[in-house]
Design a protein around this motif. Structure first.
Motif, short mmCIF file in Angstrom:
data_model
loop_
_atom_site.label_atom_id
_atom_site.label_comp_id
_atom_site.label_asym_id
_atom_site.label_seq_id
_atom_site.Cartn_x
_atom_site.Cartn_y
_atom_site.Cartn_z
N VAL A 1 28.65 -37.47 39.16
CA VAL A 1 28.02 -37.46 37.99
C VAL A 1 27.58 -36.13 37.57
N VAL A 2 27.51 -35.63 36.45
CA VAL A 2 26.99 -34.37 36.02
C VAL A 2 25.88 -34.45 35.08
N ARG A 3 24.87 -33.64 35.23
CA ARG A 3 23.57 -33.60 34.53
C ARG A 3 23.26 -32.26 34.29
N ALA A 4 22.40 -32.05 33.13
CA ALA A 4 22.09 -30.48 32.80
C ALA A 4 20.70 -30.54 32.87
N THR A 5 20.05 -29.40 33.00
CA THR A 5 18.60 -29.22 33.12
C THR A 5 18.15 -27.57 32.91
N THR A 6 17.17 -27.49 32.04
CA THR A 6 16.71 -26.20 31.93
C THR A 6 15.59 -25.77 32.78
N ASP A 7 15.15 -26.81 33.78
CA ASP A 7 14.06 -26.79 34.62
C ASP A 7 14.57 -26.34 35.86
N LEU A 8 14.27 -25.11 36.44
CA LEU A 8 14.72 -24.93 37.94
C LEU A 8 14.28 -25.76 38.98
N ASP A 9 12.93 -26.09 39.14
CA ASP A 9 12.69 -27.05 39.98
C ASP A 9 13.05 -28.34 40.14
N ASP A 10 13.44 -28.87 38.82
CA ASP A 10 14.17 -30.11 38.91
C ASP A 10 15.73 -29.98 39.36
N ALA A 11 16.27 -28.78 39.03
CA ALA A 11 17.64 -28.53 39.53
C ALA A 11 17.89 -28.18 41.01
N VAL A 12 16.78 -27.76 41.63
CA VAL A 12 17.15 -27.56 43.06
C VAL A 12 16.46 -28.62 43.99
N ALA A 13 15.64 -29.32 43.54
CA ALA A 13 14.94 -30.33 44.55
C ALA A 13 16.01 -31.30 45.02
N GLY A 14 15.87 -31.47 46.25
CA GLY A 14 16.92 -32.18 46.84
C GLY A 14 18.23 -31.89 47.21
N ALA A 15 18.76 -30.62 46.62
CA ALA A 15 20.04 -30.20 46.46
C ALA A 15 20.55 -30.06 47.96
#
Length: 448
Positions: free
Chosen positions: A58-72
């Motif tokens: 699944v591919v999703r895009a975000t401009t929010d850094l915290d949303d992007a890295v949380a749980g990576a």
């Protein structure tokens, strides 16, 4: 598994995505998160990835850094602070002072780092807070400086990668009619050491045979290498080692400067115009985004270091040298750390060997250097080189590393004089007065 790509609107993201898809049987990625501050670029890249076909994570895009890295689980950091317009300015300011304008080598690279270090410091802090067990694999240039800065917060969980050293090793093996992946599998021992874009292949051994000596004696094999076409067989034989292609900017600085100055526009200006046109067209024609990307990529790769090759009459770039392979290096590393594989690689890591001794004598243990490593589920373990850097090589590495560490301090403190000392310390800046003017121009200051 969640893979986050910082700089997810960047032009080379589809190469990373393709490599992830191709490795789906080696390491399972369930979700790819694209992060970028530019929503327009994110949208274009989303269209390109869709064009690559159905299936895969699944591919999703975000401009929010915290949303992007949380749980990576893995973070690929491929950000370009200031974009191609910033790169163009870095190059032009240097050329205006009669010194080399190149994005990673010399004052252009230092300027790039000045604005990048504060950003990656923030990124590293958010990763450490929201995904403390993640591996961060950094493609962000200048790699030696950026990786060293991020280590202050992420420690051993961040590693810098570049495809240039491993590509050099594979081309040498191919020239010698050997399996180009013989080093990866442990069939060949490699001595390579230095910093990112400042390293040398000093030894290559298999079954008691000195393969590097064989190469240096073989005119046809030696002449097939891109580095030799750039710098000349006589110089490579004089060194007794094969230099990373970026050593061209140090060993042939006058020729490099003349070639860039005569070229009419810098590499940054070419890419800025090319990529601006691509994103504009792809946004207007989303159904053709993938085709437009492929056309743009082919032109980009075919023109890589074209000015340098023209200046040295090195001919066309060989087909096997086309296409940056850093995305494949990153996926191999991910498959080693999380997929149960084992790989020998050349990466940017701390200058500390398994026995606690420095990998490169004369540099601090926490300095980031570029050396062979063994990567697997247990982590990344440097392989100490059997042959030390020659004194003249070490002297250059020490000078550039001192410059890099001053630059990190300057980027964090904003201190003008520390930045001045950093620029003045670089081997490609030939005057402290020039160094001062460069710092003031890059910082947007008026000289006092």
């Amino acid at each position: 598994m969640i893979l986050t790509i910082l700089g997810g609107g960047g032009f080379r993201v589809p190469l990373v995505h393709q490599a992830v898809l191709a490795a789906s049987d080696r390491v399972a990625v369930d979700e790819v998160v694209l992060h970028d501050e530019d929503p327009g670029r994110l949208e274009v890249m989303t269209h390109v990835l869709r064009g690559l076909g159905e299936g895969g994570p699944v591919v999703r895009a975000t401009t929010d850094l915290d949303d992007a890295v949380a749980g990576a689980h893995v973070v690929f950091s491929a950000i370009r602070v200031g974009g191609t317009a910033g790169r163009t300015r870095d190059e032009r300011v240097a050329l205006g002072e009669g010194v080399l304008g190149q994005e990673t080598v010399g004052p252009g690279g230092l300027a790039y780092a000045l604005r990048t270090v504060p950003v990656v410091d923030h990124v590293a802090d958010r990763i450490a807070t929201l995904a403390p067990q993640a591996w961060t694999i950094s493609f962000t240039n200048p790699a030696s400086i950026v990786t060293e800065a991020m280590r202050d917060r992420l420690g051993e969980r961040v590693v810098g990668i570049c495809d240039t050293p491993i590509s050099l090793v594979r081309r040498v093996l191919r020239a010698l009619r050997r399996d180009p992946r013989a080093f990866d599998s442990g069939l060949v021992e490699v001595d390579y050491a230095g910093l990112n874009h400042l390293g040398w292949l000093m030894g290559l051994r298999a079954e008691g045979s000195d393969l590097l000596a064989d190469l240096l004696r073989d005119d046809a094999a030696l002449g097939s290498l891109e580095e030799v076409r750039l710098m000349g067989a006589d110089w490579v034989r004089t060194l007794g080692a094969v230099p990373n292609e970026y050593l061209y900017y140090y060993d042939f600085a006058r020729e490099a400067l003349a070639g860039i100055a005569a070229g009419g526009r810098t590499r940054g200006e070419f890419l800025d115009a090319q990529q601006s046109a691509f994103y504009t067209r792809a946004a207007a024609e989303p159904g053709r985004a993938l085709d437009l990307w492929r056309e743009t990529l082919a032109e980009r790769e075919a023109t890589y270091m074209a000015t340098e090759r023209d200046t040295q009459d090195a001919g066309e770039r060989a087909e096997e040298d086309l296409g940056g392979g850093y995305h494949e290096v990153a996926v191999d590393l991910m498959a080693a750390l999380l997929g149960g594989e084992q790989h020998r690689m050349i990466l940017d890591v701390a200058n500390t060997g398994p026995d606690g001794e420095p990998l490169i004598d004369g540099l601090p243990g926490d300095a980031v250097v570029e050396v062979p490593v063994l990567a697997d589920g247990g982590g990344i373990r440097p392989l100490p080189p059997a042959r030390p850097l020659a004194p003249v090589m070490l002297a250059r590495v020490q000078a550039v590393k001192a410059c890099e560490r001053l630059l990190i301090e300057a980027a964090r403190t904003g201190d003008r004089d520390t930045a001045w000392r950093a620029f003045a310390a670089h081997p490609l800046v030939d005057s402290t007065a020039v160094a001062r003017r460069l710092v003031d121009a890059y910082r947007g200051c008026t000289p006092a």
